[in-house]
Design a protein around this motif. Structure first.
Motif, PDB file in Angstrom:
ATOM      1  N   ARG A   1      39.430  36.125  47.337  1.00 28.77           N
ATOM      2  CA  ARG A   1      38.449  37.281  46.646  1.00 28.77           C
ATOM      3  C   ARG A   1      37.137  37.095  47.357  1.00 28.77           C
ATOM      4  NH1 ARG A   1      35.823  36.319  41.215  1.00 28.77           N
ATOM      5  NH2 ARG A   1      35.948  34.151  41.093  1.00 28.77           N
TER       6      ARG A   1
ATOM      7  N   ASP B   1      37.972  50.004  38.452  1.00 26.99           N
ATOM      8  CA  ASP B   1      39.309  48.789  38.452  1.00 26.99           C
ATOM      9  C   ASP B   1      39.409  48.332  39.953  1.00 26.99           C
ATOM     10  OD1 ASP B   1      39.237  49.553  35.887  1.00 26.99           O
ATOM     11  OD2 ASP B   1      41.275  50.467  35.990  1.00 26.99           O
ATOM     12  N   ASP B   2      39.444  46.956  40.086  1.00 27.04           N
ATOM     13  CA  ASP B   2      39.966  46.479  41.313  1.00 27.04           C
ATOM     14  C   ASP B   2      38.834  46.425  42.222  1.00 27.04           C
ATOM     15  OD1 ASP B   2      42.490  45.964  40.262  1.00 27.04           O
ATOM     16  OD2 ASP B   2      43.253  48.075  41.006  1.00 27.04           O
ATOM     17  N   PHE B   3      37.676  46.882  41.811  1.00 33.76           N
ATOM     18  CA  PHE B   3      36.565  46.602  42.785  1.00 33.76           C
ATOM     19  C   PHE B   3      35.195  45.920  42.269  1.00 33.76           C
ATOM     20  CE2 PHE B   3      38.888  50.595  44.348  1.00 33.76           C
ATOM     21  CZ  PHE B   3      38.988  50.318  45.510  1.00 33.76           C
ATOM     22  N   ASP B   4      34.701  45.514  43.222  1.00 34.70           N
ATOM     23  CA  ASP B   4      33.660  44.310  42.370  1.00 34.70           C
ATOM     24  C   ASP B   4      32.107  44.916  42.255  1.00 34.70           C
ATOM     25  OD1 ASP B   4      35.245  41.724  44.235  1.00 34.70           O
ATOM     26  OD2 ASP B   4      35.580  42.529  42.351  1.00 34.70           O
TER      27      ASP B   4
END
Length: 278
Positions: free
Chosen positions: A1, A108-111
């Protein structure tokens, strides 16, 4: 990540997006220095609202609905430049007082944290306010939670091959709503990200830098901190002659010289250290 790259730029690779953001940051830095010297950048006057409303004023149903979604999970379609509609789901973190139509959203699923006008942007479709709210999470290790705010850090990310990649950045604040998460930005990519940093700290993937290095993370100009710039609009010309305008939307409490900037043509939130040069 690692810090994700998505959205406002059309890039062939993550490295290209990072390079373009760094180029933008340097351009903004030069033009900011010119503005404080009274040379190049124009601060634009914001239009006054037609009338003021109190917090209890619910005479405008749309405005009331907008205020009530902070802390909610939302889902909507997003029309890409190609015309394809993609589906997005996330948590609404905040509504910006300087532009009540603008919301900060953690998808969701992104920073990255995104700035989206959920009720006005024509690219948003079939917006749904999901029935369950995320709720405020309980803070653990309170002393440690506050210790890392405002600090320069080295943050380790694992590459696809298992090796570690070091990113130097600054912890800006504990995130609203999702309070076990933190706002952070990086030297290599000065946009707003969110991570559960206490977990990384305990696992040895986050190191607080010595105080002597805490002022060296964000690009800045030497001098005194100037008065609050929240609500100011900035305009500048890129190297290819293109004009871009943006709004200073937030001042970081832990570092009053640090601001969030939202450009009109990009839904990333940029982080910049703005000080008066003389």
């Amino acid at each position: 990540r690692g810090p994700g790259v998505l959205g406002g730029f059309s890039c062939a690779s993550e490295n290209e997006c990072v390079r373009r953001r760094q180029k933008l940051q340097m351009s903004l830095r030069r033009r900011w220095a010119a503005w404080v010297a009274g040379i190049h950048v124009n601060m634009l006057k914001r239009k006054k609202p037609h009338r003021k409303r109190s917090k209890a004023d619910t005479s405008d149903p749309v405005a009331y609905k907008q205020r009530s979604i902070v802390g909610s999970k939302v889902q909507h379609g997003w029309r890409e430049k190609t015309g394809v509609v993609t589906e997005w789901k996330g948590t609404v973190l905040d509504q910006l007082p300087v532009n009540p139509s603008l919301f900060l959203v953690k998808y969701d699923d992104f920073d990255c944290v995104y700035g989206i006008e959920l009720f006005k942007d024509e690219r948003v479709s079939t917006l749904q306010i999901l029935p369950d709210k995320s709720g405020r999470t309980k803070i653990m290790d309170g002393d440690l939670a506050e210790l890392i705010v405002g600090k320069a850090v080295e943050h380790m990310f694992e590459k696809d091959d298992g090796s570690k990649n070091e990113w130097r950045g600054m912890v800006l604040a504990r995130a609203p709503v999702m309070t076990t998460w933190y706002y952070i930005t990086y030297e290599k990519d000065p946009v707003l990200y969110m991570y559960q940093l206490l977990e990384d700290y305990k696992e040895g993937d986050l190191r607080i830098l010595p105080d002597s290095e805490n002022k060296q993370v964000l690009p800045t100009e030497p001098g005194e901190v100037i008065e609050s710039l929240v609500g100011k609009q900035v305009e500048y010309v890129t190297e290819d002659g293109t004009k871009r305008t943006g709004l200073v939307i937030h001042q970081v409490q832990a570092k009053p010289s640090v601001y969030f900037i939202k450009f009109d043509d990009d839904f990333h939130i940029y982080v910049y250290d703005l000080v008066k040069t003389s």
